[in-house]
Write an enzyme that holds these catalytic residues in place. Structure first.
Site, PDB file in Angstrom:
ATOM      1  N   ASP A   1      14.232   7.859 -10.846  1.00 54.74           N
ATOM      2  CA  ASP A   1      12.987   7.107 -10.866  1.00 54.74           C
ATOM      3  C   ASP A   1      12.312   7.321  -9.506  1.00 54.74           C
ATOM      4  O   ASP A   1      12.810   6.858  -8.478  1.00 54.74           O
ATOM      5  CB  ASP A   1      13.267   5.626 -11.116  1.00 54.74           C
ATOM      6  CG  ASP A   1      11.997   4.794 -11.243  1.00 54.74           C
ATOM      7  OD1 ASP A   1      10.938   5.252 -10.790  1.00 54.74           O
ATOM      8  OD2 ASP A   1      12.077   3.667 -11.780  1.00 54.74           O
TER       9      ASP A   1
ATOM     10  N   ARG B   1       7.406  -7.494   1.637  1.00 52.41           N
ATOM     11  CA  ARG B   1       7.329  -6.036   1.732  1.00 52.41           C
ATOM     12  C   ARG B   1       5.973  -5.617   2.295  1.00 52.41           C
ATOM     13  O   ARG B   1       4.938  -6.198   1.973  1.00 52.41           O
ATOM     14  CB  ARG B   1       7.502  -5.384   0.359  1.00 52.41           C
ATOM     15  CG  ARG B   1       8.792  -5.702  -0.357  1.00 52.41           C
ATOM     16  CD  ARG B   1       8.977  -4.802  -1.572  1.00 52.41           C
ATOM     17  NE  ARG B   1       7.796  -4.788  -2.440  1.00 52.41           N
ATOM     18  CZ  ARG B   1       7.663  -4.003  -3.521  1.00 52.41           C
ATOM     19  NH1 ARG B   1       8.635  -3.163  -3.841  1.00 52.41           N
ATOM     20  NH2 ARG B   1       6.581  -4.056  -4.270  1.00 52.41           N
TER      21      ARG B   1
ATOM     22  N   PHE C   1      15.824  -1.187  -9.750  1.00 49.68           N
ATOM     23  CA  PHE C   1      14.627  -1.803 -10.306  1.00 49.68           C
ATOM     24  C   PHE C   1      14.905  -2.321 -11.709  1.00 49.68           C
ATOM     25  O   PHE C   1      15.459  -1.599 -12.546  1.00 49.68           O
ATOM     26  CB  PHE C   1      13.460  -0.822 -10.321  1.00 49.68           C
ATOM     27  CG  PHE C   1      12.153  -1.508 -10.612  1.00 49.68           C
ATOM     28  CD1 PHE C   1      11.572  -2.335  -9.659  1.00 49.68           C
ATOM     29  CD2 PHE C   1      11.535  -1.372 -11.836  1.00 49.68           C
ATOM     30  CE1 PHE C   1      10.394  -3.006  -9.925  1.00 49.68           C
ATOM     31  CE2 PHE C   1      10.350  -2.035 -12.106  1.00 49.68           C
ATOM     32  CZ  PHE C   1       9.777  -2.858 -11.146  1.00 49.68           C
TER      33      PHE C   1
ATOM     34  N   TYR D   1       0.458   4.552 -10.275  1.00 53.56           N
ATOM     35  CA  TYR D   1      -0.418   3.541  -9.670  1.00 53.56           C
ATOM     36  C   TYR D   1       0.006   3.085  -8.281  1.00 53.56           C
ATOM     37  O   TYR D   1      -0.697   2.279  -7.669  1.00 53.56           O
ATOM     38  CB  TYR D   1      -0.553   2.322 -10.587  1.00 53.56           C
ATOM     39  CG  TYR D   1       0.746   1.710 -11.073  1.00 53.56           C
ATOM     40  CD1 TYR D   1       1.477   0.851 -10.276  1.00 53.56           C
ATOM     41  CD2 TYR D   1       1.208   1.987 -12.345  1.00 53.56           C
ATOM     42  CE1 TYR D   1       2.655   0.291 -10.722  1.00 53.56           C
ATOM     43  CE2 TYR D   1       2.386   1.435 -12.809  1.00 53.56           C
ATOM     44  CZ  TYR D   1       3.104   0.584 -12.004  1.00 53.56           C
ATOM     45  OH  TYR D   1       4.279   0.036 -12.461  1.00 53.56           O
ATOM     46  N   LYS D   2       1.099   3.580  -7.754  1.00 54.54           N
ATOM     47  CA  LYS D   2       1.487   3.195  -6.390  1.00 54.54           C
ATOM     48  C   LYS D   2       0.861   4.193  -5.408  1.00 54.54           C
ATOM     49  O   LYS D   2      -0.340   4.174  -5.179  1.00 54.54           O
ATOM     50  CB  LYS D   2       3.004   3.125  -6.281  1.00 54.54           C
ATOM     51  CG  LYS D   2       3.627   1.987  -7.110  1.00 54.54           C
ATOM     52  CD  LYS D   2       5.122   1.921  -6.922  1.00 54.54           C
ATOM     53  CE  LYS D   2       5.748   0.706  -7.593  1.00 54.54           C
ATOM     54  NZ  LYS D   2       5.621   0.707  -9.076  1.00 54.54           N
TER      55      LYS D   2
END
Length: 410
Positions: A195, A369, A125, A220-221
């Site tokens: 992560d 995705r 990422f 927030y995911k």
């Protein structure tokens, strides 16, 4: 071959099926982007109203004590700890993932005398890589070593201070072997920093069983804390006394309300706080985490894997020969909560899907995705989403001009 009725039967028998009622989901939408932004929990919306109207609006500054605002980072951290196999004294909610990665990476390198190599993989990422590049710019003696995927173990030696990796790859959804890689990292005397942004809340992570040293993740995911929700970090208890937070803000002080001139770090996980906690967003995340009450993370992972398997099966049957190539591991055991496909016109295909009420997302250059948050996505949602995708590819309606313009956020 699976039928839509099979999907309905699976949903009727789903032990997690009732959890969907804890979310506010719009009618006519199939939401498959919880890997990027989780859906709104009903309790989070109620908590925001209460904090704004009653706690802030009526009780004002007294709420720091009266309503426990000052302890929210630890309260939220304790709830997250249960989901990631950590002790409540090892996790705290604070800052953003980027800031937490910087804090942990700087502390890890500073504590490793004579070791100055920081190791990571290319293609991980971007913020993780950018943070390490920035750290290397501030500490010129650091050697940032970026290797190709799959070459981490071969690059380990006694000069490595820290290895930073995502547990689940953001683009492909591939899951790394945390326990195996962590053991190899520790064998050369280095520290591992994970992560978990695409892991927490969807996989049955067990940081302590894996022997993890350090970790960070977003709120927030799959944790459903809302856009820009506070992040969190984990420091294994065995490392807490030796590592020092480089951002020595007042909330990480041993006695912040003594207001003395010299910094003295708090004991344990509290030293990883920095500035004043953002109460509105922390309150939303705190309430959002309650949707996991009664949810066993092994069951959540199993359902996410089953939904992903169904999606792959249906796409390859319904959309064969339409330009899609699987970009995720086929086996659910080494795949996170998402499935990715490549398409030469992936952006346009995804915009057409969104216009039809199927929300996923796009990652450059050609990846679409689809996230399968197991607390609210149903098997029938997967069937219906693939049917819409098939119709779009059959008609090539994605070629319409309105689906061609790239937006600021993809």
């Amino acid at each position: 071959m699976t039928t839509r009725q099979d999907c309905l039967d699976r949903d009727a028998a789903d032990p997690l099926g009732g959890v969907r009622e804890r979310f506010s989901l719009p009618d006519g939408v199939i939401y498959l982007d919880g890997n990027s932004l989780g859906a709104l929990p009903v309790a989070a919306a109620a908590a925001l109203r209460d904090v704004a109207d009653r706690q802030w609006g009526q009780d004002l500054i007294a709420s720091w004590n009266k309503h426990g605002w000052i302890g929210l980072p630890q309260t939220v951290g304790g709830k997250i700890a249960r989901l990631v196999g950590a002790g409540a004294n090892e996790v705290v909610a604070a800052d953003s993932v980027s800031v937490n990665l910087f804090k942990l990476a700087a502390a890890a390198v500073s504590a490793q005398d004579g070791r100055r190599v920081v190791l990571t993989e290319g293609g991980d990422f971007p913020t993780d890589l950018y943070i390490l590049q920035g750290l290397a710019g501030l500490m010129p003696d650091i050697e940032l070593r970026v290797v190709r995927p799959g070459e981490i173990e071969a690059a380990l030696d006694d000069r490595v201070a820290l290895v930073l990796l995502s547990h689940v790859h953001y683009r492909s959804g591939a899951v790394r072997d945390m326990a195996g890689l962590g053991a190899a990292i520790r064998a050369v005397g280095a520290l591992g920093l994970w992560d978990l942004s695409h892991s927490a809340g969807v996989l049955d992570v067990d940081l302590n069983r894996a022997g993890a040293d350090l970790a960070a993740g977003c709120g927030y995911k799959y944790l459903n804390g809302g856009p820009g929700a506070p992040a969190w970090l984990f420091v294994a208890e065995r490392h807490q006394a030796a590592l020092r937070n480089p951002l020595s803000g007042w909330m990480g002080h041993a006695r912040p309300f003594d207001f003395v001139d010299d910094y003295r770090p708090a004991a344990g996980i509290d030293r990883w706080l920095c500035g004043t906690p953002p109460i509105l967003s922390l309150a939303a995340l705190d309430a959002a985490l309650d949707v996991f009450d009664g949810v066993e993370m092994g069951a959540a992972r199993a359902k996410a894997g089953a939904l992903g398997d169904l999606f792959i099966e249906r796409v390859e049957a319904r959309c064969a020969g339409k330009g899609l190539t699987l970009a995720s591991p086929r086996e659910a055991g080494v795949r996170g909560g998402q499935v990715s496909f490549r398409h030469p016109h992936g952006w346009s295909v995804m915009q057409n899907l969104i216009a039809r009420g199927v929300i996923g997302d796009f990652r450059s250059p050609d990846v679409i995705r689809f996230g399968f948050a197991p607390l609210y996505v149903r098997h029938a949602d997967v069937w219906d989403a693939v049917e819409v995708l098939g119709e779009i590819l059959d008609a090539e309606s994605w070629r319409d001009a309105r689906y061609q313009t790239l937006a600021a956020v993809t």
